[in-house]
Design a protein around this motif. Structure first.
Motif, PDB file in Angstrom:
ATOM      1  N   MET A   7       0.763  -1.065   0.087  1.00 23.06           N
ATOM      2  CA  MET A   7       0.035  -0.021  -0.037  1.00 23.06           C
ATOM      3  C   MET A   7       1.039   1.223  -0.060  1.00 23.06           C
ATOM      4  O   MET A   7       1.886   1.436   0.696  1.00 23.06           O
ATOM      5  CB  MET A   7      -1.103  -0.140   1.262  1.00 23.06           C
ATOM      6  CG  MET A   7      -1.783   1.230   1.103  1.00 23.06           C
ATOM      7  SD  MET A   7      -3.004   1.104   2.675  1.00 23.06           S
ATOM      8  CE  MET A   7      -4.271   0.292   1.865  1.00 23.06           C
ATOM      9  N   LEU A   8       0.715   2.179  -0.751  1.00 26.54           N
ATOM     10  CA  LEU A   8       1.347   3.451  -0.907  1.00 26.54           C
ATOM     11  C   LEU A   8       0.467   4.713  -0.449  1.00 26.54           C
ATOM     12  O   LEU A   8      -0.697   4.825  -0.992  1.00 26.54           O
ATOM     13  CB  LEU A   8       1.807   3.569  -2.279  1.00 26.54           C
ATOM     14  CG  LEU A   8       2.863   2.743  -2.902  1.00 26.54           C
ATOM     15  CD1 LEU A   8       3.216   3.018  -4.540  1.00 26.54           C
ATOM     16  CD2 LEU A   8       4.027   2.413  -2.230  1.00 26.54           C
TER      17      LEU A   8
ATOM     18  N   VAL B  49       0.970  19.221  -8.405  1.00 31.72           N
ATOM     19  CA  VAL B  49       0.125  18.219  -9.043  1.00 31.72           C
ATOM     20  C   VAL B  49      -1.376  18.442  -9.157  1.00 31.72           C
ATOM     21  O   VAL B  49      -1.977  18.610  -8.032  1.00 31.72           O
ATOM     22  CB  VAL B  49       0.488  16.857  -8.811  1.00 31.72           C
ATOM     23  CG1 VAL B  49      -0.220  15.835  -9.400  1.00 31.72           C
ATOM     24  CG2 VAL B  49       1.962  16.836  -8.875  1.00 31.72           C
ATOM     25  N   GLN B  50      -1.852  18.497 -10.211  1.00 25.62           N
ATOM     26  CA  GLN B  50      -3.491  18.527 -10.443  1.00 25.62           C
ATOM     27  C   GLN B  50      -4.219  17.186 -10.317  1.00 25.62           C
ATOM     28  O   GLN B  50      -5.271  17.169  -9.941  1.00 25.62           O
ATOM     29  CB  GLN B  50      -3.934  19.224 -11.537  1.00 25.62           C
ATOM     30  CG  GLN B  50      -3.509  20.590 -11.648  1.00 25.62           C
ATOM     31  CD  GLN B  50      -3.612  21.268 -12.987  1.00 25.62           C
ATOM     32  OE1 GLN B  50      -4.264  20.622 -14.023  1.00 25.62           O
ATOM     33  NE2 GLN B  50      -3.318  22.436 -13.316  1.00 25.62           N
ATOM     34  N   GLY B  51      -3.664  16.081 -10.627  1.00 27.13           N
ATOM     35  CA  GLY B  51      -4.099  14.704 -10.453  1.00 27.13           C
ATOM     36  C   GLY B  51      -3.065  13.952 -10.784  1.00 27.13           C
ATOM     37  O   GLY B  51      -1.882  13.892 -11.006  1.00 27.13           O
ATOM     38  N   TRP B  52      -3.407  12.596 -10.295  1.00 27.84           N
ATOM     39  CA  TRP B  52      -2.419  11.455 -10.467  1.00 27.84           C
ATOM     40  C   TRP B  52      -3.219   9.955 -10.485  1.00 27.84           C
ATOM     41  O   TRP B  52      -4.591  10.111 -10.277  1.00 27.84           O
ATOM     42  CB  TRP B  52      -1.322  11.286  -9.316  1.00 27.84           C
ATOM     43  CG  TRP B  52      -1.939  11.183  -7.996  1.00 27.84           C
ATOM     44  CD1 TRP B  52      -2.335  12.172  -7.128  1.00 27.84           C
ATOM     45  CD2 TRP B  52      -2.416   9.855  -7.115  1.00 27.84           C
ATOM     46  NE1 TRP B  52      -2.728  11.616  -5.830  1.00 27.84           N
ATOM     47  CE2 TRP B  52      -2.838  10.368  -5.925  1.00 27.84           C
ATOM     48  CE3 TRP B  52      -2.052   8.615  -7.614  1.00 27.84           C
ATOM     49  CZ2 TRP B  52      -3.258   9.315  -5.178  1.00 27.84           C
ATOM     50  CZ3 TRP B  52      -2.562   7.526  -6.600  1.00 27.84           C
ATOM     51  CH2 TRP B  52      -3.106   7.932  -5.414  1.00 27.84           C
ATOM     52  N   GLN B  53      -2.665   9.119 -11.093  1.00 28.77           N
ATOM     53  CA  GLN B  53      -3.078   7.816 -11.017  1.00 28.77           C
ATOM     54  C   GLN B  53      -2.220   6.794 -11.183  1.00 28.77           C
ATOM     55  O   GLN B  53      -0.867   7.218 -11.607  1.00 28.77           O
ATOM     56  CB  GLN B  53      -3.937   7.560 -12.229  1.00 28.77           C
ATOM     57  CG  GLN B  53      -3.389   7.775 -13.615  1.00 28.77           C
ATOM     58  CD  GLN B  53      -4.441   7.503 -14.908  1.00 28.77           C
ATOM     59  OE1 GLN B  53      -5.615   7.690 -14.793  1.00 28.77           O
ATOM     60  NE2 GLN B  53      -4.004   7.149 -15.902  1.00 28.77           N
ATOM     61  N   VAL B  54      -2.359   5.493 -10.724  1.00 29.62           N
ATOM     62  CA  VAL B  54      -1.314   4.521 -10.644  1.00 29.62           C
ATOM     63  C   VAL B  54      -1.781   3.427 -11.674  1.00 29.62           C
ATOM     64  O   VAL B  54      -3.019   2.971 -11.688  1.00 29.62           O
ATOM     65  CB  VAL B  54      -1.055   3.949  -9.141  1.00 29.62           C
ATOM     66  CG1 VAL B  54      -0.067   2.782  -9.396  1.00 29.62           C
ATOM     67  CG2 VAL B  54      -0.599   4.900  -8.409  1.00 29.62           C
TER      68      VAL B  54
ATOM     69  N   ALA C  16      -8.043   4.512  -6.485  1.00 30.04           N
ATOM     70  CA  ALA C  16      -7.208   5.069  -5.183  1.00 30.04           C
ATOM     71  C   ALA C  16      -8.258   5.825  -4.320  1.00 30.04           C
ATOM     72  O   ALA C  16      -9.388   5.940  -4.741  1.00 30.04           O
ATOM     73  CB  ALA C  16      -6.505   6.064  -5.564  1.00 30.04           C
ATOM     74  N   TRP C  17      -7.923   5.646  -3.237  1.00 30.82           N
ATOM     75  CA  TRP C  17      -8.628   6.429  -2.033  1.00 30.82           C
ATOM     76  C   TRP C  17      -8.072   7.630  -1.417  1.00 30.82           C
ATOM     77  O   TRP C  17      -6.791   7.155  -0.860  1.00 30.82           O
ATOM     78  CB  TRP C  17      -9.309   5.397  -1.039  1.00 30.82           C
ATOM     79  CG  TRP C  17     -10.047   5.953   0.058  1.00 30.82           C
ATOM     80  CD1 TRP C  17     -11.286   6.081  -0.162  1.00 30.82           C
ATOM     81  CD2 TRP C  17      -9.952   6.062   1.239  1.00 30.82           C
ATOM     82  NE1 TRP C  17     -12.038   6.823   0.920  1.00 30.82           N
ATOM     83  CE2 TRP C  17     -10.911   6.774   1.848  1.00 30.82           C
ATOM     84  CE3 TRP C  17      -8.802   6.224   2.066  1.00 30.82           C
ATOM     85  CZ2 TRP C  17     -11.044   7.057   3.388  1.00 30.82           C
ATOM     86  CZ3 TRP C  17      -8.841   6.444   3.322  1.00 30.82           C
ATOM     87  CH2 TRP C  17      -9.719   6.952   3.969  1.00 30.82           C
ATOM     88  N   SER C  18      -8.540   8.604  -1.723  1.00 33.93           N
ATOM     89  CA  SER C  18      -7.885   9.824  -0.874  1.00 33.93           C
ATOM     90  C   SER C  18      -6.252   9.959  -1.488  1.00 33.93           C
ATOM     91  O   SER C  18      -6.343  10.117  -2.620  1.00 33.93           O
ATOM     92  CB  SER C  18      -7.933   9.882   0.567  1.00 33.93           C
ATOM     93  OG  SER C  18      -7.345  10.862   1.041  1.00 33.93           O
ATOM     94  N   ARG C  19      -5.350   9.658  -0.634  1.00 31.75           N
ATOM     95  CA  ARG C  19      -3.991   9.832  -1.149  1.00 31.75           C
ATOM     96  C   ARG C  19      -3.368   8.500  -1.122  1.00 31.75           C
ATOM     97  O   ARG C  19      -2.115   8.158  -1.350  1.00 31.75           O
ATOM     98  CB  ARG C  19      -2.971  10.639  -0.339  1.00 31.75           C
ATOM     99  CG  ARG C  19      -3.474  12.100  -0.140  1.00 31.75           C
ATOM    100  CD  ARG C  19      -2.454  12.975   0.611  1.00 31.75           C
ATOM    101  NE  ARG C  19      -2.397  12.134   1.901  1.00 31.75           N
ATOM    102  CZ  ARG C  19      -1.313  11.952   2.771  1.00 31.75           C
ATOM    103  NH1 ARG C  19      -0.369  12.308   2.117  1.00 31.75           N
ATOM    104  NH2 ARG C  19      -1.254  11.465   3.694  1.00 31.75           N
ATOM    105  N   ALA C  20      -4.079   7.344  -1.233  1.00 38.11           N
ATOM    106  CA  ALA C  20      -3.524   6.007  -0.767  1.00 38.11           C
ATOM    107  C   ALA C  20      -4.231   4.925  -1.999  1.00 38.11           C
ATOM    108  O   ALA C  20      -5.387   5.032  -2.683  1.00 38.11           O
ATOM    109  CB  ALA C  20      -4.186   5.255   0.455  1.00 38.11           C
ATOM    110  N   VAL C  21      -3.205   4.216  -2.317  1.00 36.68           N
ATOM    111  CA  VAL C  21      -3.604   2.931  -3.456  1.00 36.68           C
ATOM    112  C   VAL C  21      -2.896   1.766  -3.006  1.00 36.68           C
ATOM    113  O   VAL C  21      -1.703   1.817  -2.385  1.00 36.68           O
ATOM    114  CB  VAL C  21      -3.119   3.552  -4.688  1.00 36.68           C
ATOM    115  CG1 VAL C  21      -1.460   3.789  -4.993  1.00 36.68           C
ATOM    116  CG2 VAL C  21      -3.611   2.653  -5.849  1.00 36.68           C
TER     117      VAL C  21
END
Length: 186
Positions: free
Chosen positions: A114-115, A122-127, A137-142
């Motif tokens: 878990m990260l 940054v305006q957005g991110w995805q893994v 992702a949930w909040s800042r976690a994935v």
């Protein structure tokens, strides 16, 4: 067959979907009489996806086939290409978004890791998982379900600077009616 001119270090994500047959994907390199299979994918159902960071320059070919060479019909093929930079856990990394407002980084991860993602500018991110699929992702976690190479895709204003730190997080089980007091670390 679909041909692309690939560059060493470039990541390609290929996705096929169809309602006519059970598709398989193959990525090959080299002259047709000496081609080498780099990666093959047969996902369940009407879609298949693969991702690979290329190890050499040259013409790479994408083949779409029906499972066990059976079936055929119409399909939609999508290709995404980018150059990702390496990153490590618990170390801040900085960069500048490209002309499209994107940046990519990769890291090796263990199964069920878990990260948390701490990002500035940054305006957005995805893994993306090892096959190039987007993870929820949930909040800042994935959570990274499988061992392998993952890609962090960042989005922001073109040519602007960003700073990101990836941190390993831990998951804990909760028991009903058993209160827990904890503190969140930043």
């Amino acid at each position: 067959r679909w041909a692309i001119e690939g560059k060493a270090g470039e990541t390609v994500v290929v996705w096929v979907r169809t309602s006519d047959f059970d598709p398989t994907l193959e990525l090959v390199v080299g002259p047709e009489d000496e081609e080498r299979l780099l990666l093959s994918c047969d996902d369940d159902g009407s879609e298949a996806r693969l991702a690979l960071r290329l190890s050499e320059d040259g013409e790479h070919r994408i083949r779409v086939r029906g499972l066990e060479d059976r079936g055929g019909g119409n399909y939609t093929l999508q290709l995404q290409r980018f150059r990702a930079q390496p990153c490590a856990l618990d170390q801040a990394f900085v960069g500048t978004f490209d002309k499209d407002g994107r940046a990519y980084h990769y890291l090796e991860a263990a199964a069920d890791q878990m990260l948390t993602v701490d990002a500035q500018g940054v305006q957005g991110w995805q893994v993306l998982d090892p096959k190039g699929g987007q993870l929820p992702a949930w909040s800042r976690a994935v959570t990274l379900p499988h061992a392998g190479e993952y890609v962090l895709a960042l989005f922001g204003a073109k040519d602007s600077r960003y700073e990101v730190t990836l941190r390993s997080a831990r998951r804990r089980g909760l028991v009903d009616d058993d209160p827990h007091a904890e503190a969140l670390d930043r």
